[in-house]
Design an enzyme around this catalytic site. Structure first.
Site, short mmCIF file in Angstrom:
data_model
loop_
_atom_site.label_atom_id
_atom_site.label_comp_id
_atom_site.label_asym_id
_atom_site.label_seq_id
_atom_site.Cartn_x
_atom_site.Cartn_y
_atom_site.Cartn_z
N ASN A 56 0.88 -1.18 0.00
CA ASN A 56 0.00 0.00 0.00
C ASN A 56 0.91 1.22 0.00
OD1 ASN A 56 -1.75 2.07 0.47
ND2 ASN A 56 -2.40 1.41 2.52
N LYS B 166 0.17 4.22 -0.30
CA LYS B 166 -0.47 5.43 0.27
C LYS B 166 -0.22 6.62 -0.69
CE LYS B 166 -0.13 3.27 4.75
NZ LYS B 166 -0.03 3.42 6.21
N HIS C 7 -9.42 1.39 4.86
CA HIS C 7 -8.15 1.54 5.58
C HIS C 7 -8.36 2.50 6.77
CE1 HIS C 7 -4.03 2.64 6.49
NE2 HIS C 7 -3.68 1.51 5.90
N GLU D 61 -6.72 4.89 7.82
CA GLU D 61 -6.51 6.31 7.52
C GLU D 61 -7.75 6.91 6.87
OE1 GLU D 61 -2.89 5.59 5.44
OE2 GLU D 61 -1.93 5.06 7.35
N GLU E 99 -5.09 -4.63 10.64
CA GLU E 99 -4.05 -3.63 10.84
C GLU E 99 -4.32 -2.90 12.15
OE1 GLU E 99 -2.23 -2.49 6.79
OE2 GLU E 99 -3.90 -1.14 7.16
N GLY F 182 2.80 2.56 10.76
CA GLY F 182 3.77 3.64 10.59
C GLY F 182 4.50 4.01 11.88
N SER G 125 3.73 -1.91 10.29
CA SER G 125 5.18 -1.99 10.48
C SER G 125 5.76 -3.36 10.15
CB SER G 125 5.58 -1.58 11.91
OG SER G 125 5.17 -0.25 12.16
P1 13P Z 1 3.21 0.55 7.66
O1 13P Z 1 3.72 -0.72 7.07
O2 13P Z 1 3.92 1.77 7.17
O3 13P Z 1 3.10 0.48 9.16
O4 13P Z 1 1.70 0.74 7.13
C1 13P Z 1 0.82 -0.31 7.22
C2 13P Z 1 -0.40 0.03 6.45
O5 13P Z 1 -1.14 0.91 6.82
C3 13P Z 1 -0.65 -0.72 5.22
O6 13P Z 1 -1.94 -0.49 4.76
#
Ligand code: 13P
Length: 254
Positions: free
Chosen positions: A10, A12, A96, A98, A168, A174, A214
């Site tokens: 992903n 982003k 997601h 976010e 997640e 992150g 992560s």
């Molecule tokens: P990270 O791997 O940067 O923690 O992000 C995970 C994520 O949100 C994947 O959709």
């Protein structure tokens, strides 16, 4: 039931269309020809057209990061399932954390997108997970169960093998903090239990449940060794071919 690992990147809001070309070429050359693990990249919408041409030269599949639940019409700024299909997109990340946190998406609104995706032969990667406060309050399983039940309401049983769920934990995204292998397995097993209740044993055993938060080459092998962890949804570590390929290699060795 043996489920093929899915490692999905992903990206982003990262990578221009120009930068996308370089990264996909690198991924194509490192892990693009193997077929034992499914590999998917999910760049921003503006990169999908370019990405589509490049993944056509490898086994890598293409995903999008969001989609409108409506088929077409006056929805300024939105992208439909048909538009994604036209670019040979296979997967779409939906709900997601976010999007839930910054754009007001809810189990109910994401459910509409999940159903629209599957009606259009796109495979939804439906994202769920608890916040730090919810985990500390002992609510993790309750939260995740209602996300599964509400977000997947009315999911057509005959398309169940196209469903992917991504667990997640929000506190692991992150942050560099990863769920332990045991924490991930506990929640993944519980998610599968809810899927069994909703769709029955054999259907639930076909659904891939990815871990996200992560994940990196150093911790991928442990997480992927858990019986209900069927792959990863990778953020930061999907932005370099070295880290992303390292995770694919961990899955290949698993
Ligand atoms: P990270 O791997 O940067 O923690 O992000 C995970 C994520 O949100 C994947 O959709």
């Amino acid at each position: 039931m043996s489920r093929k690992y899915l490692i999905a990147g992903n990206w982003k809001m990262n990578k221009t269309a120009t930068e996308t070309v370089d990264l996909i070429k690198e991924i194509n050359s490192t892990v693009g020809s193997q077929t034992n693990v499914q590999v998917c990249v999910c760049p921003p919408f503006t990169s999908l057209a370019k990405a589509s041409e490049l993944v056509d030269q490898s086994e890598v599949l293409l995903g999008a990061q969001n989609m409108c639940a409506q088929p077409s019409g006056a929805y300024t700024g939105e992208i439909s399932a048909e538009m994604l299909r036209d670019l040979y997109v296979s997967f779409v990340i939906l709900g997601h954390s976010e999007r839930r946190q910054f754009y007001g998406e809810t189990n109910e609104s994401v459910n509409k997108k999940v159903l629209a995706a599957v009606e259009n032969n796109l495979k939804p990667i439906y994202c769920i997970g608890e916040t730090l406060e919810e985990r500390e309050a002992g609510q993790t399983l309750d939260i995740v169960r209602s996300q599964v039940r509400e977000g997947l309401e009315n999911f057509p049983a005959n398309a169940i093998d196209s469903l992917v769920v991504a667990y997640e934990p929000v506190w692991a995204i992150g942050t560099g903090k990863t769920a332990t292998d045991e924490m991930a397995q506990e929640v993944h097993a519980d998610i599968r239990k809810v899927l069994v209740e909703m769709f029955g044993d054999s259907a639930a055993s076909t659904v891939r449940i990815l871990y996200g938060g992560s994940m990196k080459p150093e911790n991928a092998a442990g997480l992927l060794s858990q019986p209900d962890v069927d792959g990863g949804l990778i953020g930061g570590a999907s932005l370099t071919s070295r880290a992303f390929s390292g995770i694919v290699e961990a899955a290949l060795a698993g």
